[in-house]
Design an enzyme around this catalytic site. Sequence first.
Site, mmCIF file in Angstrom:
data_model
loop_
_atom_site.group_PDB
_atom_site.id
_atom_site.type_symbol
_atom_site.label_atom_id
_atom_site.label_comp_id
_atom_site.label_asym_id
_atom_site.label_seq_id
_atom_site.Cartn_x
_atom_site.Cartn_y
_atom_site.Cartn_z
ATOM 1 N N GLU A 47 -3.131 -4.607 -3.029
ATOM 2 C CA GLU A 47 -3.643 -5.523 -4.053
ATOM 3 C C GLU A 47 -3.697 -4.855 -5.422
ATOM 4 O O GLU A 47 -3.315 -5.440 -6.438
ATOM 5 C CB GLU A 47 -5.066 -5.997 -3.690
ATOM 6 N N CYS A 86 -10.340 -4.862 0.162
ATOM 7 C CA CYS A 86 -11.446 -3.901 0.301
ATOM 8 C C CYS A 86 -12.363 -4.001 -0.920
ATOM 9 O O CYS A 86 -12.044 -4.651 -1.920
ATOM 10 C CB CYS A 86 -10.903 -2.479 0.451
ATOM 11 N N GLU A 138 0.398 5.292 0.639
ATOM 12 C CA GLU A 138 -0.513 6.333 1.127
ATOM 13 C C GLU A 138 -0.044 7.718 0.686
ATOM 14 O O GLU A 138 1.048 7.879 0.133
ATOM 15 C CB GLU A 138 -0.606 6.236 2.653
ATOM 16 N N ASN A 185 0.828 -1.211 0.000
ATOM 17 C CA ASN A 185 0.000 0.000 0.000
ATOM 18 C C ASN A 185 0.863 1.263 0.000
ATOM 19 O O ASN A 185 1.923 1.318 0.618
ATOM 20 C CB ASN A 185 -1.001 0.006 1.163
ATOM 21 N N CYS A 230 -10.812 -2.950 -4.300
ATOM 22 C CA CYS A 230 -9.864 -3.953 -4.811
ATOM 23 C C CYS A 230 -10.607 -5.156 -5.368
ATOM 24 O O CYS A 230 -10.216 -5.717 -6.393
ATOM 25 C CB CYS A 230 -8.891 -4.381 -3.715
ATOM 26 N N CYS A 290 -4.178 0.707 -2.371
ATOM 27 C CA CYS A 290 -4.006 -0.547 -1.636
ATOM 28 C C CYS A 290 -2.932 -1.427 -2.285
ATOM 29 O O CYS A 290 -2.641 -1.310 -3.482
ATOM 30 C CB CYS A 290 -5.309 -1.339 -1.631
HETATM 31 N N1 THU Z 1 -5.194 -1.451 2.594
HETATM 32 C C1 THU Z 1 -4.656 -2.279 1.657
HETATM 33 O O1 THU Z 1 -3.570 -2.022 1.128
HETATM 34 N N2 THU Z 1 -5.338 -3.386 1.314
HETATM 35 C C2 THU Z 1 -6.497 -3.783 1.898
HETATM 36 O O2 THU Z 1 -7.010 -4.829 1.555
HETATM 37 C C3 THU Z 1 -7.136 -2.955 2.910
HETATM 38 C C4 THU Z 1 -6.469 -1.683 3.226
HETATM 39 C C5 THU Z 1 -4.431 -0.273 2.995
HETATM 40 C C6 THU Z 1 -5.016 1.051 2.618
HETATM 41 C C7 THU Z 1 -4.378 1.950 3.638
HETATM 42 O O3 THU Z 1 -3.107 2.344 3.205
HETATM 43 C C8 THU Z 1 -4.221 1.074 4.864
HETATM 44 O O4 THU Z 1 -4.336 -0.266 4.409
HETATM 45 C C9 THU Z 1 -5.242 1.328 5.941
HETATM 46 O O5 THU Z 1 -6.522 1.291 5.452
#
Ligand code: THU
Length: 156
Positions: free
Chosen positions: A74, A111, A63, A61, A114, A72
């Site tokens: 994925e 999520c 940010e 991920n 994704c 994310c």
């Molecule tokens: N996140 C992912 O990378 N994948 C997921 O399946 C759920 C959430 C990340 C997004 C964000 O950077 C952090 O997790 C918190 O939500």
Amino acid sequence: MDKELTIKYQEYDSIAELNSADQELMQQAIKATEGAYAPYSHFKVGAALRLSDGTVVTGANQENAAYPSGLCAERTAIFAASAQRPNCRDYESLAIVGCNAEGQLCEASPCGACRQVLLEYEQQQKHGLRVLCLLGNSRVREVKSIASLLPFSFEF
Ligand code: THU
């Protein structure tokens, strides 16, 4: 009329119960968490996508101070795979792991956004995209197709 949907999935007591290729994929997802940029949530996610020829593309991920601009793990992985090999729609398995602020591995289930993205790629191939999620205590949940995680999905 009431109708009911059932989701079929498998659970393994530990990573050691997976076959060797899946164990390796899970280890690559764990390693991929190191590539996360998560200064806001402090929740690192690693994803490892195996193609049918054995190639593995990882993602983590990313940010951003403008929160919705982040992405994310994925989607980072599957977008990279698609960008690198645009004609390859042969995604076999995706392993996903989370790592909390204390550095402990924990569950990360894809999520909704994704799921939608993964499904579109899955629909372009003949077989399901398996998803392996590491649960907190080394247990693993598997679904054989991302479609089972997104019933009544949007299609265009
Ligand atoms: N996140 C992912 O990378 N994948 C997921 O399946 C759920 C959430 C990340 C997004 C964000 O950077 C952090 O997790 C918190 O939500």
